[in-house]
Design an enzyme around this catalytic site. Structure first.
Site, PDB file in Angstrom:
ATOM      1  N   SER A 319      -5.580 -27.273 -63.390  1.00 59.34           N
ATOM      2  CA  SER A 319      -5.185 -26.467 -62.236  1.00 59.34           C
ATOM      3  C   SER A 319      -4.464 -25.212 -62.709  1.00 59.34           C
ATOM      4  O   SER A 319      -3.402 -25.285 -63.343  1.00 59.34           O
ATOM      5  CB  SER A 319      -4.257 -27.290 -61.330  1.00 59.34           C
ATOM      6  OG  SER A 319      -3.543 -26.411 -60.483  1.00 59.34           O
ATOM      7  N   HIS A 344      -9.669 -25.978 -61.338  1.00 57.35           N
ATOM      8  CA  HIS A 344      -9.111 -26.235 -60.012  1.00 57.35           C
ATOM      9  C   HIS A 344      -8.260 -25.033 -59.583  1.00 57.35           C
ATOM     10  O   HIS A 344      -7.338 -24.642 -60.285  1.00 57.35           O
ATOM     11  CB  HIS A 344      -8.243 -27.498 -60.123  1.00 57.35           C
ATOM     12  CG  HIS A 344      -7.685 -28.002 -58.828  1.00 57.35           C
ATOM     13  ND1 HIS A 344      -8.389 -28.809 -57.971  1.00 57.35           N
ATOM     14  CD2 HIS A 344      -6.465 -27.828 -58.262  1.00 57.35           C
ATOM     15  CE1 HIS A 344      -7.624 -29.128 -56.921  1.00 57.35           C
ATOM     16  NE2 HIS A 344      -6.445 -28.532 -57.077  1.00 57.35           N
ATOM     17  N   ASP A 346      -5.858 -23.585 -56.724  1.00 58.89           N
ATOM     18  CA  ASP A 346      -5.056 -23.925 -55.547  1.00 58.89           C
ATOM     19  C   ASP A 346      -4.844 -22.697 -54.680  1.00 58.89           C
ATOM     20  O   ASP A 346      -4.267 -21.710 -55.124  1.00 58.89           O
ATOM     21  CB  ASP A 346      -3.692 -24.467 -56.000  1.00 58.89           C
ATOM     22  CG  ASP A 346      -3.812 -25.872 -56.540  1.00 58.89           C
ATOM     23  OD1 ASP A 346      -4.416 -26.716 -55.855  1.00 58.89           O
ATOM     24  OD2 ASP A 346      -3.313 -26.122 -57.659  1.00 58.89           O
ATOM     25  N   MET A 348      -3.073 -21.319 -51.353  1.00 56.79           N
ATOM     26  CA  MET A 348      -1.987 -21.658 -50.414  1.00 56.79           C
ATOM     27  C   MET A 348      -1.663 -20.432 -49.566  1.00 56.79           C
ATOM     28  O   MET A 348      -1.655 -19.312 -50.073  1.00 56.79           O
ATOM     29  CB  MET A 348      -0.739 -22.069 -51.182  1.00 56.79           C
ATOM     30  CG  MET A 348      -0.982 -23.188 -52.184  1.00 56.79           C
ATOM     31  SD  MET A 348       0.535 -23.561 -53.071  1.00 56.79           S
ATOM     32  CE  MET A 348      -0.031 -24.833 -54.170  1.00 56.79           C
ATOM     33  N   HIS A 377      -9.166 -25.569 -53.823  1.00 58.12           N
ATOM     34  CA  HIS A 377      -8.395 -26.519 -53.033  1.00 58.12           C
ATOM     35  C   HIS A 377      -7.695 -25.714 -51.944  1.00 58.12           C
ATOM     36  O   HIS A 377      -6.748 -24.988 -52.220  1.00 58.12           O
ATOM     37  CB  HIS A 377      -7.396 -27.224 -53.961  1.00 58.12           C
ATOM     38  CG  HIS A 377      -6.498 -28.181 -53.264  1.00 58.12           C
ATOM     39  ND1 HIS A 377      -5.440 -28.810 -53.906  1.00 58.12           N
ATOM     40  CD2 HIS A 377      -6.477 -28.633 -51.981  1.00 58.12           C
ATOM     41  CE1 HIS A 377      -4.826 -29.598 -53.045  1.00 58.12           C
ATOM     42  NE2 HIS A 377      -5.418 -29.498 -51.878  1.00 58.12           N
ATOM     43  N   MET A 379      -5.420 -25.145 -49.262  1.00 59.42           N
ATOM     44  CA  MET A 379      -4.225 -25.593 -48.537  1.00 59.42           C
ATOM     45  C   MET A 379      -3.855 -24.486 -47.554  1.00 59.42           C
ATOM     46  O   MET A 379      -2.831 -23.814 -47.677  1.00 59.42           O
ATOM     47  CB  MET A 379      -3.083 -25.864 -49.531  1.00 59.42           C
ATOM     48  CG  MET A 379      -3.332 -27.125 -50.357  1.00 59.42           C
ATOM     49  SD  MET A 379      -2.300 -27.204 -51.833  1.00 59.42           S
ATOM     50  CE  MET A 379      -3.302 -26.280 -52.967  1.00 59.42           C
ATOM     51  N   MET A 448      -4.092 -36.716 -52.741  1.00 60.78           N
ATOM     52  CA  MET A 448      -2.896 -36.021 -53.233  1.00 60.78           C
ATOM     53  C   MET A 448      -1.887 -37.066 -53.707  1.00 60.78           C
ATOM     54  O   MET A 448      -1.547 -37.981 -52.959  1.00 60.78           O
ATOM     55  CB  MET A 448      -2.244 -35.176 -52.131  1.00 60.78           C
ATOM     56  CG  MET A 448      -3.009 -33.942 -51.702  1.00 60.78           C
ATOM     57  SD  MET A 448      -3.425 -32.767 -53.017  1.00 60.78           S
ATOM     58  CE  MET A 448      -1.817 -32.356 -53.678  1.00 60.78           C
ATOM     59  N   PHE A 454       3.351 -27.263 -54.380  1.00 56.04           N
ATOM     60  CA  PHE A 454       3.982 -26.847 -55.638  1.00 56.04           C
ATOM     61  C   PHE A 454       3.432 -27.649 -56.813  1.00 56.04           C
ATOM     62  O   PHE A 454       3.059 -28.815 -56.650  1.00 56.04           O
ATOM     63  CB  PHE A 454       5.502 -27.061 -55.569  1.00 56.04           C
ATOM     64  CG  PHE A 454       6.120 -26.328 -54.415  1.00 56.04           C
ATOM     65  CD1 PHE A 454       6.496 -24.991 -54.541  1.00 56.04           C
ATOM     66  CD2 PHE A 454       6.282 -26.959 -53.189  1.00 56.04           C
ATOM     67  CE1 PHE A 454       7.040 -24.297 -53.463  1.00 56.04           C
ATOM     68  CE2 PHE A 454       6.819 -26.284 -52.114  1.00 56.04           C
ATOM     69  CZ  PHE A 454       7.204 -24.950 -52.241  1.00 56.04           C
ATOM     70  N   ASP A 486      -4.657 -35.440 -57.521  1.00 50.97           N
ATOM     71  CA  ASP A 486      -4.044 -34.126 -57.724  1.00 50.97           C
ATOM     72  C   ASP A 486      -2.533 -34.223 -57.539  1.00 50.97           C
ATOM     73  O   ASP A 486      -2.061 -34.596 -56.472  1.00 50.97           O
ATOM     74  CB  ASP A 486      -4.644 -33.134 -56.706  1.00 50.97           C
ATOM     75  CG  ASP A 486      -4.184 -31.697 -56.938  1.00 50.97           C
ATOM     76  OD1 ASP A 486      -3.451 -31.444 -57.918  1.00 50.97           O
ATOM     77  OD2 ASP A 486      -4.572 -30.828 -56.127  1.00 50.97           O
TER      78      ASP A 486
HETATM   79  C1  DX5 Z   1      -0.238 -29.057 -55.550  1.00 48.99           C
HETATM   80  C2  DX5 Z   1      -1.554 -28.620 -56.150  1.00 48.99           C
HETATM   81  C3  DX5 Z   1      -1.884 -29.173 -57.497  1.00 48.99           C
HETATM   82  C4  DX5 Z   1      -0.958 -28.754 -58.590  1.00 48.99           C
HETATM   83  C5  DX5 Z   1      -0.993 -29.806 -59.681  1.00 48.99           C
HETATM   84  O1  DX5 Z   1      -0.124 -28.560 -54.258  1.00 48.99           O
HETATM   85  O2  DX5 Z   1      -2.591 -28.981 -55.283  1.00 48.99           O
HETATM   86  O3  DX5 Z   1      -3.215 -28.824 -57.835  1.00 48.99           O
HETATM   87  O4  DX5 Z   1      -1.261 -27.529 -59.123  1.00 48.99           O
HETATM   88  O5  DX5 Z   1      -0.060 -29.427 -60.601  1.00 48.99           O
HETATM   89  P1  DX5 Z   1       0.761 -30.458 -61.485  1.00 48.99           P
HETATM   90  O6  DX5 Z   1      -0.248 -31.067 -62.373  1.00 48.99           O
HETATM   91  O7  DX5 Z   1       1.742 -29.610 -62.193  1.00 48.99           O
HETATM   92  O8  DX5 Z   1       1.371 -31.447 -60.554  1.00 48.99           O
HETATM   93 ZN    ZN Z   2      -4.712 -28.779 -55.957  1.00 49.79          ZN
END
Ligand code: DX5
Ligand code: ZN
Length: 533
Positions: A319, A344, A346, A348, A377, A379, A448, A454, A486
């Site tokens: 990620s 991956h 993310d 947001m 992903h 969010m 999740m 975060f 994740d």
């Molecule tokens: C959290 C994200 C994850 C995150 C995972 O909201 O969806 O993808 O980046 O990071 P680590 O591996 O640091 O928990």
């Molecule tokens: Zn993610």
């Protein structure tokens, strides 16, 4: 040529016995009259009705199948096709030591008249056996193999028996058990290789049971060598007693590549004999056959989830949330070189989660940098509104949350219209059951293991039972669906997630935050998964 192989679960109830039915169950010899033929067909109908009862009782239809012959089971084959059950039909002449076609040169016409899911052949082959016989059998089998792969929709199911040669048994002082345990597995591997080398290419090998797990692994390795990685193996029962068959199935079920079984006599013989002797009713026989078949299905269904977690099949999805954004391209290249399976991203929006991260422009910038799939992903509150933008930027798959989406079905369909892979994400507080209705439509479930928003958070261990439940649901409804985790994945938590049934792991901090670099971070994860396997 079609891709060779069949690797979905396959639980076959075989009752294509002809010679042995006539002589051993009914005690008849020579040509049958019409009434006798009808009586055998009626007995086979009991078995088929039991098969249907087992499906009604919960055996997954898409994993179930029958194996029955045209001679006594013509009507059954027609009904199975109408009902969409997988059906296999034999092409060999029954009761012969040397393989030959039941219908000689006319074999193709018969296959196409029935159009079975699988065309099955029973072959006795021992690499140390009569060379001339082996050569003749191989030539006929190659003819069938070529035909099936080039001209037919039916797949090739190869039932292999490796009976002991007299000299082999003599060397073991006539000990048949010893032959089965010590010699037969090696001979099976040799046979598979010899036949493949001669151009005989089954989609499924139906083989005798093996007592040792590592022998099962060797059979799969032989069946799948040289890029034949979709070829499946199933265990046959050989008429052994319940306990022996149970043992064989339990051993094989733990090995990836053993997709199921074909156990006949152990399932139906005694109930049918009792029914014919009027010791039990037709319903009684039917219920008992169904019960035994269901029990064997249960062995595979129970064991399968745990072998999903084979270390070699676990995919890693670094990620980029944890990567140095000023050097994003470099970091992604490093991840790709270190064997990442996908990237991956993310996304947001500061609404759906209390944080803002990347938009489509980042995907666009990464697209020319890597050949790996980019999974986004999302969010964000209205994912649908951004699909086109992310698709145009080069995203390969969309992961959308169940939470806050009252039109999830529509969202999934829209992603599919865009020809993107689609996954549904559930947060730690969301139960597995919400997936039930969408599972058949999706490619991936993302559980999740932290609350989204975060990176660098702690893995929430109470999600583990839910992961197991999702795995069970996937096995039941859509075995091809991936199960991804994740959040908080590191060398300690990765093995827990894999043992619970995950096969894809997202990791940010533990990969991009590793002080020794991306490659070291990925290696640490892979080693932890391997050691735990
Ligand atoms: C959290 C994200 C994850 C995150 C995972 O909201 O969806 O993808 O980046 O990071 P680590 O591996 O640091 O928990
Ligand atoms: Zn993610």
């Amino acid at each position: 040529m079609k891709t060779i192989g069949f690797d979905k679960p396959l639980y076959i109830l075989p009752f294509d016995h002809r010679g042995s039915f006539e002589t051993k169950m009914f005690g008849w010899h020579g040509d049958l009259n019409a009434a006798q033929t009808a009586e055998i067909a009626a007995a086979k109908q009991v078995i088929y009705d039991a098969f249907k009862a087992a499906i009604a009782a919960g055996v997954p239809k898409e994993k179930a199948g029958i194996l029955v012959d045209e001679q006594f089971g013509g009507a059954i084959l027609g009904d199975a096709r109408a009902n969409g059950y997988a059906a296999a039909c034999p092409a060999e002449k029954s009761g012969q030591a040397e393989f030959d076609f039941e219908y000689g040169a006319d074999f193709a016409r018969h296959i196409e008249a029935v159009q079975p899911t699988f065309c099955k052949v029973l072959v006795r082959y021992n690499p140390d056996g009569d060379a001339a016989v082996n050569k003749r059998q191989t030539a006929r089998l190659k003819q069938l193999s070529d035909y099936l792969h080039s001209k037919s929709q039916s797949r090739f199911m190869f039932e292999l028996l490796v009976p002991a040669e007299k000299a082999q048994l003599d060397r073991l002082n006539g000990d048949k058990k010893k032959y089965d345990i010590e010699l037969r597995p090696k001979l099976m591997v040799q046979t598979i290789q010899q036949l493949q080398d001669a151009g005989v290419e089954p989609d499924v090998w139906k083989v005798e049971g093996l007592d040792r797990r590592d022998d099962c692994e060797k059979i799969v390795a032989a069946a799948r060598r040289g890029g034949r990685d979709k070829v499946g193996c199933i265990i046959l029962g050989r008429g052994e007693d319940d306990n022996k068959v149970r043992e064989w199935l339990t051993t094989a079920a733990q090995v990836q590549g053993f997709i199921g079984f074909a156990v006949g006599r152990t399932v139906f013989w005694n109930p049918l004999v009792d029914y014919r002797a009027k010791k039990i009713t037709r319903e009684g026989a039917l219920a008992e056959i169904a019960r035994r078949y269901e029990e064997f299905v249960g062995i595979f269904e129970k064991t399968r989830p745990f072998r999903q977690g084979k270390s070699s099949t676990i995919k890693l999805a670094p990620s980029i949330l944890a990567a140095d954004v000023a050097r994003l391209g470099e970091k992604v290249t490093e991840a790709e070189r270190s064997g990442a399976d996908r990237i991956h991203v993310d996304v947001m929006d500061g609404h759906f989660v209390p944080n803002i991260s990347f938009g489509a422009v980042v995907v666009e910038a990464l697209r020319p940098i890597t050949r790996l799939p980019l999974e986004v992903h999302l969010m964000i509150t209205d994912p649908d509104a951004f699909f086109d933008e992310f698709a145009a930027a080069g995203a390969d798959s969309f992961l959308v949350h169940w939470e806050g989406n009252s039109n999830l079905h529509r969202t999934i369909q829209r992603a599919k219209e865009l020809k993107k892979r689609v996954g549904v994400v559930i947060n730690p507080a969301t139960p597995a059951t919400v997936l039930e209705e969408v599972l058949q439509d999706i490619d991936l479930v993302l559980v999740m293991t932290v609350n989204p928003g975060f990176g660098h958070q702690h893995f929430i261990e109470t999600t583990l039972p839910k992961i197991r439940r999702v795995r069970e649901m996937i096995e039941r409804i859509k075995p091809d669906c991936e199960l991804e985790l994740d959040g908080g994945i590191d060398a300690t938590t990765a093995p827990l997630g894999v043992a619970a049934g995950a096969n894809v792991l997202v990791a940010g901090t533990s990969i991009f935050g590793d002080v020794k670099g991306v490659a070291a971070g990925m290696e640490r994860l892979r080693t932890a998964i391997k050691q735990a396997a």
